[in-house]
Design an enzyme around this catalytic site. Structure first.
Site, PDB file in Angstrom:
ATOM      1  N   GLU A  94       0.825  -1.210   0.000  1.00 50.57           N
ATOM      2  CA  GLU A  94       0.000   0.000   0.000  1.00 50.57           C
ATOM      3  C   GLU A  94       0.866   1.271   0.000  1.00 50.57           C
ATOM      4  O   GLU A  94       0.726   2.142   0.847  1.00 50.57           O
ATOM      5  CB  GLU A  94      -0.964  -0.011   1.193  1.00 50.57           C
ATOM      6  CG  GLU A  94      -1.908  -1.210   1.159  1.00 50.57           C
ATOM      7  CD  GLU A  94      -2.922  -1.250   2.292  1.00 50.57           C
ATOM      8  OE1 GLU A  94      -2.621  -0.721   3.371  1.00 50.57           O
ATOM      9  OE2 GLU A  94      -4.012  -1.815   2.080  1.00 50.57           O
ATOM     10  N   ASP A 105      -8.414  -9.199   3.916  1.00 47.62           N
ATOM     11  CA  ASP A 105      -8.211  -8.158   4.904  1.00 47.62           C
ATOM     12  C   ASP A 105      -9.295  -8.140   5.977  1.00 47.62           C
ATOM     13  O   ASP A 105     -10.174  -7.282   5.951  1.00 47.62           O
ATOM     14  CB  ASP A 105      -8.168  -6.798   4.180  1.00 47.62           C
ATOM     15  CG  ASP A 105      -7.566  -5.704   5.047  1.00 47.62           C
ATOM     16  OD1 ASP A 105      -7.029  -6.023   6.115  1.00 47.62           O
ATOM     17  OD2 ASP A 105      -7.637  -4.536   4.636  1.00 47.62           O
ATOM     18  N   GLU A 123     -12.536  -3.112  12.174  1.00 48.05           N
ATOM     19  CA  GLU A 123     -12.554  -2.286  10.967  1.00 48.05           C
ATOM     20  C   GLU A 123     -13.685  -2.656  10.012  1.00 48.05           C
ATOM     21  O   GLU A 123     -14.406  -1.786   9.522  1.00 48.05           O
ATOM     22  CB  GLU A 123     -11.200  -2.399  10.245  1.00 48.05           C
ATOM     23  CG  GLU A 123     -11.167  -1.630   8.939  1.00 48.05           C
ATOM     24  CD  GLU A 123      -9.798  -1.675   8.263  1.00 48.05           C
ATOM     25  OE1 GLU A 123      -8.857  -2.252   8.835  1.00 48.05           O
ATOM     26  OE2 GLU A 123      -9.681  -1.126   7.149  1.00 48.05           O
TER      27      GLU A 123
END
Ligand code: BDP
Length: 690
Positions: free
Chosen positions: A297, A376, A404
């Site tokens: 990323e 993820d 998340e």
């Protein structure tokens, strides 16, 4: 406040008889602690807890004077090795060796002449033993006949803070950082100490204190400008048996070192890291090591110089090696700028494709940290095929306690059952019985370093975790990592008793809510393992196509005919071949693939009939109607506790559950509407879908 105390409430024990028994045993502590700071912190905890629960402050002596007493000692002369034999284990299965972090807790005698003996393999063993004892007290357990030996199953039991120096927390849902504020340390050491107590109380022994995405200020944490303050933090954690780590910026030599490159094979760069390591250890002699997110990323890494991850990790490992430090190198590496027209770039494949060719090349003090799934932290994912596939490489499993993608601590989602599924998953790496838990505890492949890490879910909120029920995830993480064979229900019950007390109705209601919460969350969000469908960037709330045409590559491929990602060998991305048999064949086969992961592995028409007997489209409708209703049911269950739970926590949790119930309806409507319009198939039960 009850919010702040979390599971260390130490509520007064009102049962007088029980309190008398406890007080008699714990009134006098006969201790030989060999100047261990950790053991002394444990005794301090015991005294505070006894004051609060029993109204007594145990006296500490070195010789026996009372007829009943609590004896605390450190056994192993060579605590480091912890090889002393000290007796039978709790299962009576012969002699066991007490490791440095292990303890034995034993009750002897009866009536007025009884004693409780705690033996720790080191000060840390004493610490864990005291917290164990305090759990027994707080949940009103009898001590008579107690005879247990416990050792942590995993060596590295770690928390990763994703805290930034500016005070924000990446994916933090509980307020700002407890460590930083506006580019400086908060120096609210009391709060940090209380955090250390919470972590130690569930057996965690390592912490990295800054985000894996290392920005400008945190890049300098490894310099003399910040190290004196970080040493103070390390000191606080050290007292509770917790080793401090830092996330580092791979490009640090270039950014702050005055070196023109960060090429891991460049001599100047290597020397810079060695000098840096020397300096860190001057300040923090027991510094744990580095956590590294590289070439992921947009973070810098060895790829920029045509080097690979082994080159990068080994360079850092070489610098830390003389000091006994570790490099924890993350495997969250994928091309986040991929092209959805090119199926060969399947993001799920990436970590395995990058890392397995490097097996055997990493130095002994490198550990690869692997997220539980290949994507993820979704509500449902298969287990990462990397586990077990690198037999000569230390592996650490990474969970995310922060929710998340599972409701961001506005929704309740008790994750321990999900984590258990991961740990119990048989990889077949060495045939039957090659569960993930045996890979990450190091036993399957005889690895020196291994363990489990997780992204923390705490912040400055009074109750640490935003949602009070989200405390159960932090608690549960520690307990599960200590012993992966504990049950999710057992952990939920422990947490509930410690947090809310021992009213049986209350315990049953709260545990029931926790245990239902993950399936409920799954039912009203993305279906059948396909994942995502969330608002880009914030990752909160539904947006079915949010990432669908984006380069970040988290697709569901829904069109008017069907949905799902074809990851089979014959017609798809070939991802299924990354598993050992029989998992590979099972996932590859449309017939054998488990329903809950069907859309992760296969693209099917909406009319495809699941093992449950329902079509995919009807499954979507049903689970979303049921899920929204069940979310409302959580609120109802909780409000039945009015009068039992203190007002502060009652109100706080009620508000969140009411929010969740509303938001679950929103999810239901967005998802159902989307698929109704795409497919044109009406709901078999005739419910209204807009
Ligand atoms: C993702 C988060 C991102 C993290 C990344 C990571 O969305 O903020 O930086 O993981 O693990 O889940 O590095």
């Amino acid at each position: 406040s009850t919010l702040y105390q979390a599971w260390l409430q130490y509520a007064p024990i009102k049962d007088e008889e029980l309190a008398a028994v406890y007080s008699r045993l714990l009134g006098t502590v006969v201790a030989d602690l060999q100047q261990s700071r950790v053991a002394n912190a444990a005794i301090q905890e015991l005294r505070n807890a006894c004051r609060s629960m029993l109204g007594i402050v145990p006296s500490i002596t070195s010789e026996v004077r009372a007829s009943s007493y609590f004896e605390v000692r450190i056994h192993a002369a060579d605590a480091e090795e912890g090889t002393e034999e000290i007796g039978e284990d709790s299962m009576g299965a012969g002699r066991v060796r007490l490791g440095a972090e292990g303890f034995r807790l034993e009750h002897r005698g009866h009536g007025q002449q009884e004693k409780l003996i705690l033996t720790g393999g080191s000060g840390k063993g004493v610490l864990y033993g005291v917290f164990h004892l305090l759990r027994l007290l707080a949940s009103h357990q009898p001590l008579t006949g107690l005879n247990i030996t416990e050792q942590p199953v995993n060596g590295l039991r770690m928390i990763n803070q994703w805290d930034n120096a500016d005070g924000s927390v990446e994916r933090g849902y509980s307020g700002h950082s407890i460590f930083y504020e506006n580019g400086r340390f908060t120096e609210n050491w009391d709060r940090v100490r209380d955090y250390a107590r919470l972590l130690a109380s569930v057996g965690l022994n390592a912490i990295s204190i800054n985000n894996v995405n290392v920005h400008e200020i945190e890049t300098k944490f490894i310099t003399a400008e910040y190290l004196p303050t970080i040493a103070q933090l390390a000191d606080i954690f050290r007292e509770y048996g917790i080793t401090l780590y830092l996330s580092i910026n791979f490009a640090a030599p270039l950014h702050i070192g005055g070196v023109p490159t960060s090429d891991p094979l460049n001599e100047e760069v290597r020397q810079w890291w060695k000098d840096t390591a020397d300096e860190i250890y001057d300040h923090i002699p027991d510094f744990g090591g580095f956590v590294v997110k590289a070439d992921s990323e947009h973070r810098p890494g060895p790829f920029a110089y045509g080097r690979d991850h082994a080159d990068g990790a080994n360079m850092l490992a070489e610098a830390l090696e003389p000091h006994g430090g570790l490099v924890i190198w993350r495997c969250f590496v994928y091309n986040c700028m991929q092209d959805w027209r090119d199926r060969s770039t399947d993001r799920a494949r990436a970590a395995y494709d990058h890392f397995t060719p490097l097996d055997g090349r990493f130095k002994d003090n490198v550990l690869l940290q692997i997220k539980n799934g290949p994507m993820d932290f979704q509500v449902r994912e298969p287990v990462s095929p990397l586990f077990g596939s690198m037999k000569e490489t230390n592996q650490v499993l990474e969970f995310q306690i922060a929710q998340e993608y599972t409701g961001q601590q506005r929704h309740v989602c008790y994750l321990v059952p999900q984590w258990k599924e991961v740990l119990d998953f048989d990889t077949y790496a060495n045939g039957t019985g090659s569960e993930v838990k045996k890979i990450v505890d190091g036993s399957l492949h005889g690895m020196k370093y291994s363990g489990i890490a997780a992204v923390s879910n705490i912040g400055k909120d009074e109750n640490w975790t935003g949602h009070t029920l989200a405390q159960a995830n932090l608690y549960g993480f520690g307990r599960l990592v200590w012993n992966p064979d504990m049950s999710a229900e057992g952990i939920a019950e422990e947490w509930t008793r410690l947090t809310f007390g021992n009213d049986e109705t209350e315990v049953a209601v709260v545990c029931g809510m926790l245990m239902r919460s993950w399936p409920i969350y799954e039912s009203y969000t993305s279906p059948l393992g396909v994942g995502w469908m969330i608002t880009p960037h914030t990752h909160y709330g539904p947006d079915v196509d949010g990432y669908e045409y984006s380069r970040w590559g988290t697709y569901h491929f829904a069109d008017r005919d069907g949905i799902g990602v074809d990851r089979t060998v014959a017609t798809g991305t070939g991802y299924t071949a990354q598993y050992f048999e029989p998992n590979a064949a099972r996932y590859d086969s449309l017939e054998d693939c488990p329903d809950e992961l069907l859309l992760f592995f296969h693209h099917v028409p909406y009319s495809h009939v699941l093992k449950s007997g329902k079509t995919v489209i009807q499954h979507i409708y049903d689970t979303h109607f049921e899920g929204a209703e069940a979310a409302a049911g959580l609120l109802k269950a909780w409000t039945s506790l009015a009068g039992k739970v203190d007002l502060e926590r009652l109100t706080q949790v009620t508000e969140r559950l009411a929010d969740q119930a509303e938001h679950a309806k929103h999810w239901r409507d967005v998802i159902n509407t989307y698929f109704y319009r795409k497919s044109g198939v009406p709901d078999a039960q005739g419910r209204t879908i807009y």
